[in-house]
Design a protein around this motif. Structure first.
Motif, PDB file in Angstrom:
ATOM      1  N   ALA A 176       0.812  -1.215   0.000  1.00 33.90           N
ATOM      2  CA  ALA A 176       0.000   0.000   0.000  1.00 33.90           C
ATOM      3  C   ALA A 176       0.844   1.262   0.000  1.00 33.90           C
ATOM      4  O   ALA A 176       0.360   2.344  -0.356  1.00 33.90           O
ATOM      5  CB  ALA A 176      -0.938   0.009   1.207  1.00 33.90           C
ATOM      6  N   TYR A 177       2.113   1.125   0.397  1.00 30.88           N
ATOM      7  CA  TYR A 177       2.933   2.312   0.644  1.00 30.88           C
ATOM      8  C   TYR A 177       4.015   2.515  -0.411  1.00 30.88           C
ATOM      9  O   TYR A 177       5.111   2.961  -0.122  1.00 30.88           O
ATOM     10  CB  TYR A 177       3.560   2.212   2.033  1.00 30.88           C
ATOM     11  CG  TYR A 177       2.534   2.081   3.131  1.00 30.88           C
ATOM     12  CD1 TYR A 177       1.804   3.174   3.564  1.00 30.88           C
ATOM     13  CD2 TYR A 177       2.287   0.845   3.729  1.00 30.88           C
ATOM     14  CE1 TYR A 177       0.850   3.046   4.561  1.00 30.88           C
ATOM     15  CE2 TYR A 177       1.335   0.706   4.728  1.00 30.88           C
ATOM     16  CZ  TYR A 177       0.619   1.812   5.137  1.00 30.88           C
ATOM     17  OH  TYR A 177      -0.318   1.684   6.119  1.00 30.88           O
ATOM     18  N   GLN A 178       3.707   2.225  -1.645  1.00 32.00           N
ATOM     19  CA  GLN A 178       4.656   2.452  -2.727  1.00 32.00           C
ATOM     20  C   GLN A 178       4.532   3.897  -3.200  1.00 32.00           C
ATOM     21  O   GLN A 178       3.467   4.330  -3.619  1.00 32.00           O
ATOM     22  CB  GLN A 178       4.380   1.488  -3.889  1.00 32.00           C
ATOM     23  CG  GLN A 178       4.379   0.019  -3.479  1.00 32.00           C
ATOM     24  CD  GLN A 178       5.709  -0.431  -2.901  1.00 32.00           C
ATOM     25  OE1 GLN A 178       6.778  -0.080  -3.423  1.00 32.00           O
ATOM     26  NE2 GLN A 178       5.658  -1.193  -1.822  1.00 32.00           N
ATOM     27  N   GLY A 179       5.596   4.654  -3.105  1.00 25.50           N
ATOM     28  CA  GLY A 179       5.550   6.056  -3.505  1.00 25.50           C
ATOM     29  C   GLY A 179       4.947   6.933  -2.425  1.00 25.50           C
ATOM     30  O   GLY A 179       4.896   6.580  -1.255  1.00 25.50           O
ATOM     31  N   LYS A 180       4.465   8.108  -2.827  1.00 29.09           N
ATOM     32  CA  LYS A 180       3.980   9.085  -1.864  1.00 29.09           C
ATOM     33  C   LYS A 180       2.529   8.853  -1.467  1.00 29.09           C
ATOM     34  O   LYS A 180       2.080   9.354  -0.437  1.00 29.09           O
ATOM     35  CB  LYS A 180       4.122  10.496  -2.453  1.00 29.09           C
ATOM     36  CG  LYS A 180       5.573  10.920  -2.663  1.00 29.09           C
ATOM     37  CD  LYS A 180       5.645  12.343  -3.190  1.00 29.09           C
ATOM     38  CE  LYS A 180       7.095  12.777  -3.374  1.00 29.09           C
ATOM     39  NZ  LYS A 180       7.190  14.180  -3.886  1.00 29.09           N
ATOM     40  N   PRO A 184      -5.051   1.451  -0.784  1.00 26.60           N
ATOM     41  CA  PRO A 184      -5.564   0.357   0.042  1.00 26.60           C
ATOM     42  C   PRO A 184      -6.069  -0.852  -0.738  1.00 26.60           C
ATOM     43  O   PRO A 184      -6.468  -1.853  -0.130  1.00 26.60           O
ATOM     44  CB  PRO A 184      -6.717   1.023   0.792  1.00 26.60           C
ATOM     45  CG  PRO A 184      -7.251   2.017  -0.191  1.00 26.60           C
ATOM     46  CD  PRO A 184      -6.040   2.546  -0.924  1.00 26.60           C
ATOM     47  N   VAL A 185      -6.064  -0.796  -2.066  1.00 27.74           N
ATOM     48  CA  VAL A 185      -6.611  -1.903  -2.854  1.00 27.74           C
ATOM     49  C   VAL A 185      -5.817  -3.180  -2.576  1.00 27.74           C
ATOM     50  O   VAL A 185      -4.597  -3.222  -2.738  1.00 27.74           O
ATOM     51  CB  VAL A 185      -6.586  -1.568  -4.361  1.00 27.74           C
ATOM     52  CG1 VAL A 185      -7.022  -2.785  -5.188  1.00 27.74           C
ATOM     53  CG2 VAL A 185      -7.492  -0.378  -4.656  1.00 27.74           C
ATOM     54  N   GLY A 186      -6.512  -4.209  -2.120  1.00 26.77           N
ATOM     55  CA  GLY A 186      -5.885  -5.494  -1.852  1.00 26.77           C
ATOM     56  C   GLY A 186      -4.868  -5.476  -0.737  1.00 26.77           C
ATOM     57  O   GLY A 186      -3.995  -6.353  -0.679  1.00 26.77           O
ATOM     58  N   ALA A 187      -4.968  -4.510   0.190  1.00 22.62           N
ATOM     59  CA  ALA A 187      -3.917  -4.364   1.192  1.00 22.62           C
ATOM     60  C   ALA A 187      -4.412  -4.400   2.634  1.00 22.62           C
ATOM     61  O   ALA A 187      -3.619  -4.240   3.554  1.00 22.62           O
ATOM     62  CB  ALA A 187      -3.169  -3.047   0.964  1.00 22.62           C
ATOM     63  N   GLY A 188      -5.705  -4.642   2.844  1.00 24.06           N
ATOM     64  CA  GLY A 188      -6.232  -4.639   4.199  1.00 24.06           C
ATOM     65  C   GLY A 188      -6.167  -6.004   4.856  1.00 24.06           C
ATOM     66  O   GLY A 188      -5.526  -6.940   4.367  1.00 24.06           O
ATOM     67  N   THR A 189      -6.858  -6.136   5.989  1.00 21.60           N
ATOM     68  CA  THR A 189      -6.951  -7.414   6.701  1.00 21.60           C
ATOM     69  C   THR A 189      -8.393  -7.822   6.963  1.00 21.60           C
ATOM     70  O   THR A 189      -8.642  -8.852   7.577  1.00 21.60           O
ATOM     71  CB  THR A 189      -6.239  -7.328   8.067  1.00 21.60           C
ATOM     72  OG1 THR A 189      -6.830  -6.274   8.841  1.00 21.60           O
ATOM     73  CG2 THR A 189      -4.755  -7.086   7.916  1.00 21.60           C
ATOM     74  N   GLY A 190      -9.349  -7.027   6.515  1.00 22.63           N
ATOM     75  CA  GLY A 190     -10.734  -7.196   6.918  1.00 22.63           C
ATOM     76  C   GLY A 190     -11.481  -8.309   6.219  1.00 22.63           C
ATOM     77  O   GLY A 190     -10.934  -9.065   5.412  1.00 22.63           O
ATOM     78  N   ALA A 191     -12.782  -8.369   6.501  1.00 21.53           N
ATOM     79  CA  ALA A 191     -13.640  -9.437   5.995  1.00 21.53           C
ATOM     80  C   ALA A 191     -13.886  -9.344   4.499  1.00 21.53           C
ATOM     81  O   ALA A 191     -14.303 -10.328   3.876  1.00 21.53           O
ATOM     82  CB  ALA A 191     -14.981  -9.416   6.742  1.00 21.53           C
ATOM     83  N   PHE A 192     -13.636  -8.166   3.909  1.00 19.64           N
ATOM     84  CA  PHE A 192     -13.840  -7.988   2.469  1.00 19.64           C
ATOM     85  C   PHE A 192     -12.579  -7.389   1.844  1.00 19.64           C
ATOM     86  O   PHE A 192     -11.948  -6.502   2.414  1.00 19.64           O
ATOM     87  CB  PHE A 192     -15.048  -7.088   2.197  1.00 19.64           C
ATOM     88  CG  PHE A 192     -16.359  -7.708   2.605  1.00 19.64           C
ATOM     89  CD1 PHE A 192     -17.044  -8.550   1.748  1.00 19.64           C
ATOM     90  CD2 PHE A 192     -16.886  -7.459   3.860  1.00 19.64           C
ATOM     91  CE1 PHE A 192     -18.244  -9.136   2.133  1.00 19.64           C
ATOM     92  CE2 PHE A 192     -18.082  -8.032   4.261  1.00 19.64           C
ATOM     93  CZ  PHE A 192     -18.766  -8.882   3.393  1.00 19.64           C
ATOM     94  N   VAL A 193     -12.243  -7.884   0.660  1.00 18.27           N
ATOM     95  CA  VAL A 193     -11.055  -7.446  -0.073  1.00 18.27           C
ATOM     96  C   VAL A 193     -11.458  -6.369  -1.065  1.00 18.27           C
ATOM     97  O   VAL A 193     -12.311  -6.606  -1.934  1.00 18.27           O
ATOM     98  CB  VAL A 193     -10.396  -8.628  -0.825  1.00 18.27           C
ATOM     99  CG1 VAL A 193      -9.155  -8.154  -1.563  1.00 18.27           C
ATOM    100  CG2 VAL A 193     -10.088  -9.762   0.125  1.00 18.27           C
TER     101      VAL A 193
END
Length: 498
Positions: A176-180, A184-193
């Motif tokens: 999620a932290y590439q560049g400035k 959040p796409v595909g980078a969380g931990t929750g019940a939905f992606v």
């Protein structure tokens, strides 16, 4: 109901036709179906993303409402912290907290949740420019130590766990932290992606089959951003949406009663009185305004009884506020003698100009000469903060991001407060605020907060009018949507279409 607020039936029909053009079509069929017979949730939201769904902005609350991004801590109904991605925590000294990272959690990209990942997310937030609102004025560092994260603040802070519950401090995978920017796409931990974001128009999420908290009942969520309130209500009425965020008060009567739920919000409409200059510098004239105002008439006339008359600054969204003493030292009303006052407010919240007009009539009956100054918020805030109005009507969130009202009370009523529209400088208020700020979280802090509220009410610097409710729309087939006063949760693992 105010008929003048409603669109003609032809206009409503036109809106519905626009919405019926497949606006919720996704990878599933247009009816929200799934190959296994389960149905995806079609969600209509009010505000489009402002910062590309960056968790460091207010867009973070969308991520939490979709159950895609999570935080170390969550809050219970009283605002007390509970474990989330942190299994437990302890305070070793006034400035240092240690959080144990939950085991067995993976990000949506398959990488493991580790202490290093947590420290990376918190550090990125703490060093952002501008910082997330929850860290405004707070110096914070995070360092990984084995399976724990040591969080250190510049000053003693009893609310660190509550701060870490803010969606703006969500923990995301390294990708999620590439560049400035933060993606959040595909980078969380929750019940939905979160799988797709289409600018400011739509987003799509699929069920996380490996979610640490259990398998969600819905296969996915299809989101549409519909800023127009009439269009959102029409989407629910026409069957194009399953869940609709923030139905306007004027549209609620057009929906079936089983389609709407009114949720008390931690948001209070308040008349701030200028205590530094003008007519309201005199406490007796402030008291005269207080006794002249009929808040019940505002609730029934402007809000169509979809709000609560204010008994204090803190409303029913905080159940413990019922324990308040309230005003304990009421000043006797003085003679108005035709005092001229100017009341300011803004157009961004549709009801506030109507509130202003109603207050104008009420105060004129009490002998005041009342002028109104109503503009867009961006064009009036600076004048309000500079004390250029005798009174100002504001719809104000009372718990901000930490779930604790102290920051709101300090900013609005402390003599050094950054949002002190009332220009209040009251030693009793300042003393009560210092005590509340220094008291550890829990019952003692809540009691200190209510004592500070009493001190503010005694000053008559702010006359609370009403507490807003948010009207949430659910189709009859929706099961288990979350009715959250803080608007942090909406769809959980239990939410589904029957």
């Amino acid at each position: 109901m105010h008929p003048s607020k409603l669109l003609p039936l032809g206009s409503l029909a036109a809106v519905s036709v626009l919405l019926l053009t497949g606006c919720f079509a996704s990878g599933a069929d247009s009816a929200g179906g799934d190959s296994n017979g389960e149905r995806r949730i079609r969600l209509a939201m009010m505000q489009p993303p402002r910062s590309g769904l960056s968790p460091l902005s207010d867009d973070a609350f969308k991520l939490s409402r979709w159950s895609t991004a999570e935080t170390l801590v969550t809050l219970d109904k009283d605002g007390d912290p509970r474990p989330a991605l942190a299994a437990k925590w302890q305070r070793s000294d006034p400035r240092t907290w240690t959080f144990t990272v939950r085991e067995g959690v993976t990000f949506h990209d398959g990488t493991a949740l580790t202490a290093e990942a947590v420290a990376r997310s918190l550090t990125r937030a703490a060093t952002a420019a501008p910082k997330p609102r929850i860290l405004d004025g707070v110096g914070l560092t995070a360092a990984a130590e084995g399976n724990t994260v040591r969080v250190t603040t510049t000053d003693a802070d009893p609310l660190v766990p509550q701060r870490l519950s803010s969606p703006q401090l969500s923990i995301l995978a390294a990708k999620a932290y590439q560049g400035k920017t933060v993606n959040p796409v595909g980078a969380g931990t929750g019940a939905f992606v979160l799988t797709k974001v289409n600018g400011t128009s739509s987003a799509a999420l699929d069920r996380n089959e490996k979610y640490w908290g259990g398998r969600a009942k819905a296969p996915g969520i299809d989101v549409r951003f519909i800023p127009d309130g009439t269009a959102r209500a029409a989407a629910l009425r026409s069957g194009e949406a399953d869940i609709v965020e923030s139905i306007p008060v004027s549209q609620a009567p057009l929906l079936a009663e089983n389609q709407i739920t009114e949720v008390p919000m931690p948001r209070t409409n308040t008349l701030y009185l200028n205590t530094e200059k003008g007519a309201f510098k005199d406490p007796a004239i402030r008291a005269a305004a207080r006794v002249a105002i009929d808040a019940k008439a505002l609730v029934s006339g402007v809000y169509e009884n979809r709000a609560d008359v204010a008994e204090g600054l803190l409303g029913p969204a905080l159940p413990w506020a019922k324990q308040r003493q309230g005003r304990t030292a009421a000043t006797a009303p003085g003679k108005v003698n035709g005092a001229t006052i100017t009341i300011g407010t803004f157009t961004d919240r549709a009801e506030l100009p109507e509130v202003a007009a109603s207050l104008q009539q009420q105060l004129q009956k009490a002998g005041f000469k009342v002028k109104l100054d109503i503009r867009e918020y961006a064009n009036i805030e600076q004048d309000a903060l500079a004390g250029k109005f005798d009174a100002f009507i504001l719809s104000r969130a009372t718990i901000l991001d930490s779930g604790d009202p102290t920051a709101y009370l300090q900013s609005d009523f402390g003599s050094e407060g950054s949002f002190n529209i009332a220009q209040l400088s009251d030693p009793a208020v300042d003393q009560a605020l210092r005590k509340a700020s220094a008291t550890p979280a829990g019952d003692a802090r809540r009691a200190a907060i209510l004592a500070a509220e009493t001190a503010v009410l005694n000053s008559d610097a702010a006359l609370p009018l009403l507490h807003e409710r948010v009207v949430q729309g659910d189709a009859a087939h929706v099961v288990g949507s979350v009715k959250d006063p803080r608007e942090r949760e909406l769809i959980s693992i239990a939410t589904h279409i029957s």
